[in-house]
Design a protein around this motif. Structure first.
Motif, PDB file in Angstrom:
ATOM      1  N   PRO A   1       0.837  -1.196   0.000  1.00 22.84           N
ATOM      2  CA  PRO A   1       0.000   0.000   0.000  1.00 22.84           C
ATOM      3  C   PRO A   1       0.878   1.254   0.000  1.00 22.84           C
ATOM      4  O   PRO A   1       1.781   1.365   0.819  1.00 22.84           O
TER       5      PRO A   1
ATOM      6  N   GLY B   1      -1.208   6.506   0.992  1.00 21.80           N
ATOM      7  CA  GLY B   1      -1.491   7.404   2.121  1.00 21.80           C
ATOM      8  C   GLY B   1      -1.141   8.846   1.753  1.00 21.80           C
ATOM      9  O   GLY B   1      -0.462   9.099   0.752  1.00 21.80           O
ATOM     10  N   LEU B   2      -1.601   9.779   2.572  1.00 24.94           N
ATOM     11  CA  LEU B   2      -1.383  11.198   2.262  1.00 24.94           C
ATOM     12  C   LEU B   2      -0.008  11.680   2.698  1.00 24.94           C
ATOM     13  O   LEU B   2       0.478  12.686   2.198  1.00 24.94           O
TER      14      LEU B   2
ATOM     15  N   THR C   1       0.971  13.048   5.521  1.00 21.32           N
ATOM     16  CA  THR C   1       0.872  14.412   6.071  1.00 21.32           C
ATOM     17  C   THR C   1       2.036  14.758   6.994  1.00 21.32           C
ATOM     18  O   THR C   1       2.410  15.916   7.107  1.00 21.32           O
ATOM     19  N   ARG C   2       2.625  13.735   7.642  1.00 23.28           N
ATOM     20  CA  ARG C   2       3.725  14.029   8.567  1.00 23.28           C
ATOM     21  C   ARG C   2       4.941  14.595   7.836  1.00 23.28           C
ATOM     22  O   ARG C   2       5.829  15.143   8.443  1.00 23.28           O
TER      23      ARG C   2
ATOM     24  N   PRO D   1      -8.026   8.124  -0.079  1.00 21.96           N
ATOM     25  CA  PRO D   1      -7.298   7.485   1.029  1.00 21.96           C
ATOM     26  C   PRO D   1      -8.227   7.235   2.221  1.00 21.96           C
ATOM     27  O   PRO D   1      -8.266   8.018   3.167  1.00 21.96           O
ATOM     28  N   ARG D   2      -8.967   6.131   2.161  1.00 17.89           N
ATOM     29  CA  ARG D   2      -9.952   5.850   3.218  1.00 17.89           C
ATOM     30  C   ARG D   2      -9.403   4.918   4.289  1.00 17.89           C
ATOM     31  O   ARG D   2     -10.171   4.298   5.024  1.00 17.89           O
ATOM     32  N   GLY D   3      -8.093   4.761   4.317  1.00 21.66           N
ATOM     33  CA  GLY D   3      -7.474   3.956   5.376  1.00 21.66           C
ATOM     34  C   GLY D   3      -6.755   2.735   4.826  1.00 21.66           C
ATOM     35  O   GLY D   3      -7.000   2.290   3.703  1.00 21.66           O
ATOM     36  N   LEU D   4      -5.852   2.191   5.668  1.00 23.31           N
ATOM     37  CA  LEU D   4      -5.040   1.043   5.248  1.00 23.31           C
ATOM     38  C   LEU D   4      -5.924  -0.174   4.929  1.00 23.31           C
ATOM     39  O   LEU D   4      -5.659  -0.910   3.968  1.00 23.31           O
TER      40      LEU D   4
ATOM     41  N   GLY E   1       4.857   0.473   2.382  1.00 22.64           N
ATOM     42  CA  GLY E   1       5.883   1.031   1.505  1.00 22.64           C
ATOM     43  C   GLY E   1       6.787   2.066   2.138  1.00 22.64           C
ATOM     44  O   GLY E   1       7.763   2.509   1.521  1.00 22.64           O
ATOM     45  N   ASP E   2       6.495   2.459   3.379  1.00 17.58           N
ATOM     46  CA  ASP E   2       7.356   3.439   4.041  1.00 17.58           C
ATOM     47  C   ASP E   2       8.037   2.839   5.271  1.00 17.58           C
ATOM     48  O   ASP E   2       8.629   3.546   6.071  1.00 17.58           O
TER      49      ASP E   2
HETATM   50  P1  UTP Z   1       0.119   5.872   7.615  1.00 12.20           P
HETATM   51  O1  UTP Z   1      -0.556   5.540   8.876  1.00 12.20           O
HETATM   52  O2  UTP Z   1       1.589   6.098   7.690  1.00 12.20           O
HETATM   53  O3  UTP Z   1      -0.669   7.135   7.017  1.00 12.20           O
HETATM   54  O4  UTP Z   1      -0.180   4.731   6.567  1.00 12.20           O
HETATM   55  P2  UTP Z   1      -0.334   8.225   5.942  1.00 12.20           P
HETATM   56  O5  UTP Z   1      -1.616   8.937   5.723  1.00 12.20           O
HETATM   57  O6  UTP Z   1       0.296   7.684   4.696  1.00 12.20           O
HETATM   58  O7  UTP Z   1       0.786   9.144   6.607  1.00 12.20           O
HETATM   59  P3  UTP Z   1       0.607  10.353   7.611  1.00 12.20           P
HETATM   60  O8  UTP Z   1       0.307   9.730   8.942  1.00 12.20           O
HETATM   61  O9  UTP Z   1      -0.496  11.207   7.060  1.00 12.20           O
HETATM   62  O10 UTP Z   1       1.937  11.054   7.590  1.00 12.20           O
HETATM   63  C1  UTP Z   1       0.410   3.441   6.656  1.00 12.20           C
HETATM   64  C2  UTP Z   1       0.557   2.858   5.261  1.00 12.20           C
HETATM   65  O11 UTP Z   1      -0.710   2.691   4.642  1.00 12.20           O
HETATM   66  C3  UTP Z   1      -0.781   3.348   3.406  1.00 12.20           C
HETATM   67  C4  UTP Z   1       0.312   4.419   3.459  1.00 12.20           C
HETATM   68  O12 UTP Z   1       0.766   4.743   2.166  1.00 12.20           O
HETATM   69  C5  UTP Z   1       1.376   3.719   4.316  1.00 12.20           C
HETATM   70  O13 UTP Z   1       2.160   2.835   3.542  1.00 12.20           O
HETATM   71  N1  UTP Z   1      -2.142   3.910   3.259  1.00 12.20           N
HETATM   72  C6  UTP Z   1      -2.724   4.597   4.293  1.00 12.20           C
HETATM   73  C7  UTP Z   1      -2.831   3.717   2.072  1.00 12.20           C
HETATM   74  O14 UTP Z   1      -2.304   3.089   1.124  1.00 12.20           O
HETATM   75  N2  UTP Z   1      -4.095   4.217   1.960  1.00 12.20           N
HETATM   76  C8  UTP Z   1      -4.704   4.905   2.963  1.00 12.20           C
HETATM   77  O15 UTP Z   1      -5.863   5.316   2.777  1.00 12.20           O
HETATM   78  C9  UTP Z   1      -3.996   5.079   4.152  1.00 12.20           C
END
Ligand code: UTP
Length: 291
Positions: free
Chosen positions: A10, A13-14, A16-17, A107-110, A131-132
């Motif tokens: 995945p 994610g946005l 944001t941090r 981005p509706r969540g992991l 992926g991070d």
């Molecule tokens: P994070 O909890 O790190 O969230 O997601 P985030 O939104 O990417 O980062 P911050 O907190 O805003 O800085 C954990 C993993 O899930 C993926 C992210 O890309 C990351 O690998 N993810 C998260 C998605 O693929 N889709 C989502 O809707 C949310």
């Protein structure tokens, strides 16, 4: 050895941090020394014998797919210059594995991102690698998790003991010991609990080996913490029904989505490298002595 399972990464994610760096670029593309974070994760999956990888893309999707595509004009340029070392490094990223892509529209969540893998994965067990989240290649984790799944048929998650002051940033697991000191039985999971409500300081980190029945659960999982569809909530249901195992990881891990961890990852990996370490290490010592 080639594994029969597929990997899902995945990366929607946005981030944001890490704003504003992640305004026009996914955090998974931030360079860690000289490779984007996600390339380390793909290499880890390949190292565990997986050759079919699905990346879940968000906005700025082209950045990631372009990175794993061949770039003929760059290859011709390096060939003409006789720069075979860099040519090899460039080609490496496009020859790694059979990489597929699917879009997560919002981005509706992991949990929602993982559900987007359903059509590609089908009825098989699959691995999820965030992926991070980098696991040092010198420390085994995914192979241990796949072996535990093959032995028991159960869903397996990765856990790491963290400082209790940091548990609110993770999913936290209630666990029971097994005969194997590296494997625990997960009896409950809660997403990002306040320190006083955390069942333990075992944090869920970004590696999972999931059975396909998780898709049915995710399909009916309602938005949880932060209004997002949480993978942790689906895993909690599995923990209470058929059971979930946790592999306790004691190696080196870097959360490159966190700025401080990202900096530590670069310093540690560069200091250990043969090409950069000999110059970096004495500089670091001098720098630290003057702090
Ligand atoms: P994070 O909890 O790190 O969230 O997601 P985030 O939104 O990417 O980062 P911050 O907190 O805003 O800085 C954990 C993993 O899930 C993926 C992210 O890309 C990351 O690998 N993810 C998260 C998605 O693929 N889709 C989502 O809707 C949310």
């Amino acid at each position: 050895m080639t594994s029969r399972i597929k990997a899902v990464i995945p990366a929607a994610g946005l981030g944001t941090r890490f704003l504003p760096a992640t305004k026009a670029m996914p955090k998974e593309m931030l360079p860690v020394v000289d490779k984007p974070a996600i390339q380390y994760v793909v290499e880890e999956a390949v190292g565990a014998g997986i050759d079919d990888i699905l990346v879940i893309l968000g906005r700025n999707k082209n950045n990631i797919s372009n990175h794993f595509d061949a770039v003929p004009e760059l290859e011709t340029n390096l060939t003409n210059k006789g720069d075979l070392h860099r040519l090899l490094r460039v080609k490496e990223s496009s020859d790694l594995a059979d990489i597929h892509y699917v879009r997560q529209g919002e981005p509706r969540g992991l949990g929602h991102a993982v559900l987007r893998a359903r059509a590609h994965v089908g009825d098989s067990t699959f691995a999820v690698l965030l992926g991070d989240d980098l696991i040092d290649e010198r420390d085994a984790l995914l192979t241990t998790m796949i072996a535990a799944n093959e032995r028991t048929g159960l869903t397996v998650i990765a856990l790491m003991e963290v400082d209790p002051d940091h548990i609110h940033m993770y999913g936290a697991a209630a666990v029971e010991a097994t005969d194997d000191p590296d494997i625990v039985r997960v009896t409950g999971l809660v997403e990002k609990p306040p320190k006083e409500d955390a069942p333990s300081n075992y944090a869920v980190i970004g590696r999972y080996v999931l059975n396909a029945n998780v898709f049915d659960i995710l399909d009916r999982t309602q938005p949880g913490k932060g209004g997002e569809i949480q993978l942790t909530d689906a895993l909690q249901e599995l923990a209470l029904t058929e059971g979930v195992l946790g592999v306790v990881f004691r190696g080196r891990r870097y959360d490159t989505g966190d700025r401080l961890d990202y900096i530590k990852a670069i310093v540690q990996l560069a200091a250990d490298r043969e090409d950069l370490g000999p110059d970096l290490r004495p500089w670091l010592k001098e720098f630290a002595a003057n702090l």
